[in-house]
Design an enzyme around this catalytic site. Structure first.
Site, PDB file in Angstrom:
ATOM      1  N   ALA A 261      -0.987  -4.280   0.740  1.00  0.00           N
ATOM      2  CA  ALA A 261       0.076  -3.728  -0.128  1.00  0.00           C
ATOM      3  C   ALA A 261      -0.307  -2.339  -0.651  1.00  0.00           C
ATOM      4  O   ALA A 261      -1.487  -2.073  -0.863  1.00  0.00           O
ATOM      5  CB  ALA A 261       0.329  -4.674  -1.292  1.00  0.00           C
ATOM      6  N   ASP A 310      -5.130 -14.594   0.177  1.00  0.00           N
ATOM      7  CA  ASP A 310      -6.372 -13.990  -0.301  1.00  0.00           C
ATOM      8  C   ASP A 310      -7.242 -13.718   0.925  1.00  0.00           C
ATOM      9  O   ASP A 310      -7.586 -14.651   1.665  1.00  0.00           O
ATOM     10  CB  ASP A 310      -7.073 -14.968  -1.258  1.00  0.00           C
ATOM     11  CG  ASP A 310      -8.310 -14.370  -1.910  1.00  0.00           C
ATOM     12  OD1 ASP A 310      -8.846 -13.370  -1.391  1.00  0.00           O
ATOM     13  OD2 ASP A 310      -8.742 -14.908  -2.949  1.00  0.00           O
ATOM     14  N   CYS A 382     -10.380   4.022  -2.184  1.00  0.00           N
ATOM     15  CA  CYS A 382      -9.971   5.305  -2.772  1.00  0.00           C
ATOM     16  C   CYS A 382     -10.844   5.592  -3.989  1.00  0.00           C
ATOM     17  O   CYS A 382     -10.358   5.845  -5.084  1.00  0.00           O
ATOM     18  CB  CYS A 382      -8.481   5.321  -3.125  1.00  0.00           C
ATOM     19  SG  CYS A 382      -7.967   3.983  -4.230  1.00  0.00           S
TER      20      CYS A 382
END
Length: 447
Positions: A261, A310, A382
């Site tokens: 996502a 998960d 990130c």
């Protein structure tokens, strides 16, 4: 003055952020949506909220000599003083008198004459005497942390990892708002033609700096345009676009995106595969899986299969050696996107990275058996935190001798970033190219 003045809306947003620990980017979107603002006022609101938030520690340092008993000042009044001082110190286009006048008017409406008088007194004193210099702070790390509004522990971490000069560049670029970049969907559009079409419609754009499918949006927004709605472009930072290039998926392959996502990288992978093959996209949260499906639908990509799962339990569902390529774009501290989410500077804690590294490693351990022999495993984050990047990879390869660094990574990436690739790993710091900070590591499964 109307209750809905831009500064009052900005103050309300700042109060909510402080109270609810909400994400600034999401809150700002909802505030803009619920207030009918002109493009100019929308821009000013964004500037005021992000600017005040981004410079919070510096603003508090400047305010300190002018407030005798800060513990007795209501939180909303502190926010109002920060907001007003931000305009006075950082925004040349707004005259001091206008910022002070608006602050006093807001204080009258939200509080009473006493508060208005206090706000007026503080801001007039600052206007008259000037703010304290950061040079008064002797310790260089503390001075940099205060001036650029970062937690001292974080600046020290970057200085230890990359040197003080690089830490200073990271901190300073975090104060510059990022440009929005778009990824061209090569299934539907050609970048050169798209640039011409956008220019013809008055949208200011230019080629991206790194990725071959990147377009920089110089002004305005793209989300409401037909280019976005028809699936010709997606909003994605250029460093993030390098992840799918690192994975290098081919048509008809079987690919797993383990932490997918909101779906930008899954979509890019499917585009590079020419919508042939299979991309399985997982996320822990059902509402986020919905975002992946919506992105795939908008872009016309039919090979993406999104599931709520998960990634640490993926082995219970999938077969060993089922996938040609797997991407683990792991949950991380996110320090590479501070420019987009400045509030994270104040909510993260020093031990977050160690806790996240355990989660990241557990995902890699679970995913490793699912990669085919000779297949590719790409790990990305990130963040610039070495605990979550190099140390996670080192621990994983120590435990899994059947994986080795993918030394061909360099050839798959744009020429500009190649000098930064070492041993199958790329760490992009935000000041290198003005992009988000990002880490990408490619590994091959032996055999």
């Amino acid at each position: 003055m109307k209750k809905t003045s831009v500064r009052d809306i900005a103050l309300e947003a700042l109060i909510k952020l402080e109270q609810n620990q909400a994400y600034s980017n999401l809150l700002l979107k909802s505030v803009i949506k619920s207030n009918e603002l002109s493009d100019q006022n929308r821009g000013l609101l964004t500037e005021l909220v992000y600017g005040t938030l981004q410079n919070k520690i510096a603003l508090d340092y400047m305010l300190k000599p002018f407030i005798n008993k800060p513990q007795k000042v209501k939180p909303w009044v502190i926010q109002l003083l920060r907001l007003s001082l931000y305009q006075m110190e950082y925004l040349e286009k707004i005259p001091d008198r206008a910022a002070i006048h608006e602050a006093v008017e807001i204080a009258k409406i939200r509080g009473h004459k006493g508060i208005a008088s206090f706000v007026n007194g503080v801001l007039r004193s600052i206007q008259r005497e000037g703010v304290p210099s950061f040079d008064a702070i002797e310790d260089p790390v503390r001075r940099l942390a205060t001036e650029t509004s970062h937690p001292e522990w974080l600046v020290k971490e970057w200085a230890d990892a990359y040197g003080f000069e690089a830490a200073e560049k990271i901190c300073r670029i975090h104060l510059i708002p990022p440009k929005q970049t778009l990824r061209v969907n090569q299934m539907k559009a050609d970048r050169a033609e798209l640039l011409d079409q956008m220019a013809a419609e008055g949208i200011e754009v230019e080629k991206g700096d790194l990725a071959e499918d990147a377009v920089k949006l110089l002004k305005g927004t793209i989300a409401g345009t037909h280019f976005f709605q028809n699936g010709e472009v997606s909003i994605q930072d250029e460093s993030s676009m390098l992840v799918a290039r690192a994975l290098d998926p081919k048509s008809d392959e079987t690919v797993l995106d383990a932490c997918a996502a909101p779906g930008g990288k899954s979509a890019h992978i499917a585009e590079l595969m020419k919508n042939k093959g299979s991309v399985t996209s997982l996320d822990l949260h059902k509402h986020k899986v919905k975002l992946i499906k919506e992105a795939a639908d908008r872009l016309g990509l039919t090979i993406i299969h999104a599931e709520t799962m998960d990634a640490r339990k993926a082995g219970e569902t999938f077969e060993n050696e089922q996938f040609d390529r797997i991407l683990v774009d792991a949950p991380c501290s996110g320090f590479g996107v501070i420019r987009r989410k400045p509030d994270m500077k104040y909510t993260k804690k020093p031990d977050d990275s160690a806790r996240l590294a355990e989660i990241q490693l557990s995902i890699l351990r679970e995913i490793a058996p699912l990669v085919k022999k000779g297949g590719t495993l790409v790990y990305s984050t990130c963040t610039m935190d070495r605990t979550e990047n190099d140390e996670v990879i080192h621990a994983f390869i120590q435990e899994h001798p059947d994986f080795e660094p993918d030394l061909s990574l360099e050839k798959r990436l744009p020429e500009k970033v190649r000098p930064f690739v070492r041993d199958g790993r790329l760490q992009i710091l935000p000041h290198y190219f003005g992009t988000d900070g990002f880490f990408i590591c490619s590994m091959r499964k032996k055999g």
